[in-house]
Motif scaffolding. Structure first.
Motif, short mmCIF file in Angstrom:
data_model
loop_
_atom_site.label_atom_id
_atom_site.label_comp_id
_atom_site.label_asym_id
_atom_site.label_seq_id
_atom_site.Cartn_x
_atom_site.Cartn_y
_atom_site.Cartn_z
N GLY A 388 -1.15 -6.60 -2.98
CA GLY A 388 -0.16 -7.67 -3.19
C GLY A 388 0.52 -8.06 -1.89
O GLY A 388 0.75 -9.25 -1.63
N GLU A 389 0.83 -7.06 -1.07
CA GLU A 389 1.46 -7.36 0.24
C GLU A 389 0.47 -8.14 1.11
O GLU A 389 0.85 -9.08 1.80
N LEU A 390 -0.79 -7.73 1.09
CA LEU A 390 -1.79 -8.40 1.94
C LEU A 390 -2.02 -9.84 1.47
O LEU A 390 -2.16 -10.75 2.30
N TYR A 391 -2.04 -10.05 0.16
CA TYR A 391 -2.19 -11.42 -0.35
C TYR A 391 -0.92 -12.23 -0.12
O TYR A 391 -0.95 -13.46 -0.11
N GLY A 392 0.23 -11.54 -0.03
CA GLY A 392 1.50 -12.24 0.10
C GLY A 392 2.00 -12.81 -1.22
O GLY A 392 2.67 -13.84 -1.25
N VAL A 393 1.66 -12.16 -2.34
CA VAL A 393 2.13 -12.64 -3.65
C VAL A 393 3.26 -11.73 -4.16
O VAL A 393 3.47 -10.64 -3.62
N ASN A 394 3.96 -12.19 -5.19
CA ASN A 394 4.94 -11.33 -5.84
C ASN A 394 4.22 -10.50 -6.90
O ASN A 394 3.97 -10.95 -8.02
N THR A 395 3.90 -9.29 -6.52
CA THR A 395 3.07 -8.40 -7.33
C THR A 395 3.69 -8.08 -8.70
O THR A 395 2.97 -7.76 -9.65
#
Ligand SMILES: O=P(O)(O)OC[C@H]1O[C@H](O)[C@H](O)[C@@H](O)[C@@H]1O
Length: 433
Positions: A388-395
């Motif tokens: 989620g951090e790598l995608y930059g989304v709100n996991t």
């Protein structure tokens, strides 16, 4: 849990990775790890889930379960994150239990009725689980179960545990009827709650060692580190993310144990709801070894190059020899066992995908027990948070699910009509027989 990402590398796979590209990605992993540690230290929403191995109190679970400790069956009424973690644990360890774990998640009326008709309700306990306390399926099923108990002359208030969030309508109900209740911890989204009371009530009632589950998770927590080369969970999360960037938009989860089939379902919710946003994410596909070798492997090896296959090796298992036979064509099975056949098929399938340049990753357990399972669940959650951090989304949010939830309520007359009207106004193109 160990992870082998060798078959994801470009030497054998396309769309594969090179060691160099993983090393470059590792700089992002270090930054993401700092963010994750900070979120955990500050008990931020979602990140708090990774603190559960230290935070969960097994004694609270034990005392809530105590009044129904002799139950022959436990009906967990819950859906999504409120059922799949518990079901993963009790299905994986079912062989060790005399108590049957039943999960009412779906609201298929025939199925619900058949479950209630076959169980002896006076020997059955209920755990109604909902973080929000407002999920229509869970509340509807709970009302139906309650009524079935009443009709059978069984006092449901003597046999019900409530597991819910702080300001939930279910909390009021548990207070009104003085029911044993447990909390879905603040800051822990449902799909990350397997290692809280949400996942552990059924495990405890079914006689599993819930401390060992938490210890296995705590051991995995200790491996979180600023490099994917030092941390199996991050190695998995980073590899899955990087392969998605190269076109592997599907992640086929393929455990090689019947008992882990539900784990693939749990993983599907974790991966899909956490990462599927902002037009990003990787589609989880559920599969089972060896069964799906004979249904889906053709596609995995020769279909579109859009997949990562995640193998799960269950490690040591009880074995069963294959009887010898004088049929010549079957002689090769003579010295084998079902376990050695399964292992040979596992390795052959991995190699066959690698030889065809199809990336795959292997998650390795030592055996399927509480400790290893706790580690696996924790590792997948940490892998998902990293991805989620790598995608930059709100996991930790799932706004897209809310729309349909509100529309359902609207259609049943429960408010929020804007969405319900949109459903009613849909374009129809029916082809009738
Ligand atoms: O625990 P509850 O509040 O009943 O929610 C149950 C499930 O509801 C929704 O479908 C959410 O998208 C899931 O993330 C959640 O696990």
């Amino acid at each position: 849990m160990n992870v082998d990402i060798g078959n994801a590398l470009a030497s054998v796979a396309s769309p594969g990775l090179s060691r160099d590209s993983l090393e470059r990605l590792d700089e992002q992993v270090a930054v993401a790890h700092e963010r994750i540690e900070r979120g955990m230290a500050n008990e931020e929403h979602g990140y708090e889930a990774l603190n559960l191995p230290e935070r969960t109190d097994p004694d609270a679970v034990r005392s809530a379960v105590e009044p129904v400790a002799d139950a022959e069956a436990l009906i967990t009424v819950g859906i999504g994150g409120s059922a799949l973690g518990a079901a993963t644990i009790t299905d994986a360890l079912a062989d060790e239990s005399d108590t049957e774990a039943v999960y009412l998640d779906n609201v298929d009326p025939e199925w619900v009725s058949s479950q209630l008709e076959r169980l002896s309700l006076e020997e059955t306990a209920i755990n109604v689980v909902s973080r929000s306390g407002t999920t229509a399926e869970t509340l509807a099923n709970f009302l139906v179960v309650r009524e079935a108990f009443e009709e059978a002359g069984v006092d449901w208030t003597e046999r019900t545990i409530v597991t819910t969030g702080e300001s939930s309508p279910l909390r009021d109900l548990s207070e009104r009827h003085d029911l044993p209740s447990l909390s879905v911890p603040d800051g822990v989204p449902g799909r990350f709650s397997a290692l809280s009371a949400v996942g552990l009530v059924a495990a405890e009632l079914c006689g599993h060692d819930i401390e060992a589950l938490l210890e296995g998770a705590a051991a995995e927590r200790e491996t979180l580190a600023g490099s994917l080369f030092d941390c199996p969970a991050y190695a998995y999360g980073a590899t899955a993310y990087a392969l998605d960037q190269r076109g592997a938009g599907i992640n086929a989860m393929l455990p090689y144990a019947e008992s882990l089939e539900t784990f693939a379902e749990w993983f599907a919710q974790l991966w899909a709801e956490s990462l599927g946003k902002d037009d990003l994410g990787q589609t989880p596909a559920r599969a089972l070894g060896v069964t799906d070798q004979h249904s889906q492997l053709q596609l995995y090896r020769a279909g579109p190059r859009d997949k990562l296959v995640t193998f799960v090796s269950p490690g040591e298992t009880d074995d069963r020899p294959i009887p010898t036979t004088d049929v010549e064509d079957l002689a090769y099975l003579g010295d084998a066992s079902l376990g050695s056949l399964l292992e040979a098929e596992f390795e052959a399938t991995e190699a066959s995908l690698a030889a065809a340049g199809r990336p795959n990753v292997r998650l390795e357990l030592e055996r399927v027990d509480e400790y290893e399972l706790g580690g696996l669940l924790y590792a997948m959650e940490a892998a998902c948070v990293l991805a989620g951090e790598l995608y930059g989304v709100n996991t930790f949010e799932q706004p897209a699910v809310e729309w349909a939830k509100k529309a359902t309520r609207g259609l049943l007359g429960g408010g929020e009509f804007a969405e319900a009207e949109a459903v009613a106004e849909k374009t129809e193109l029916r082809v009738e027989r």
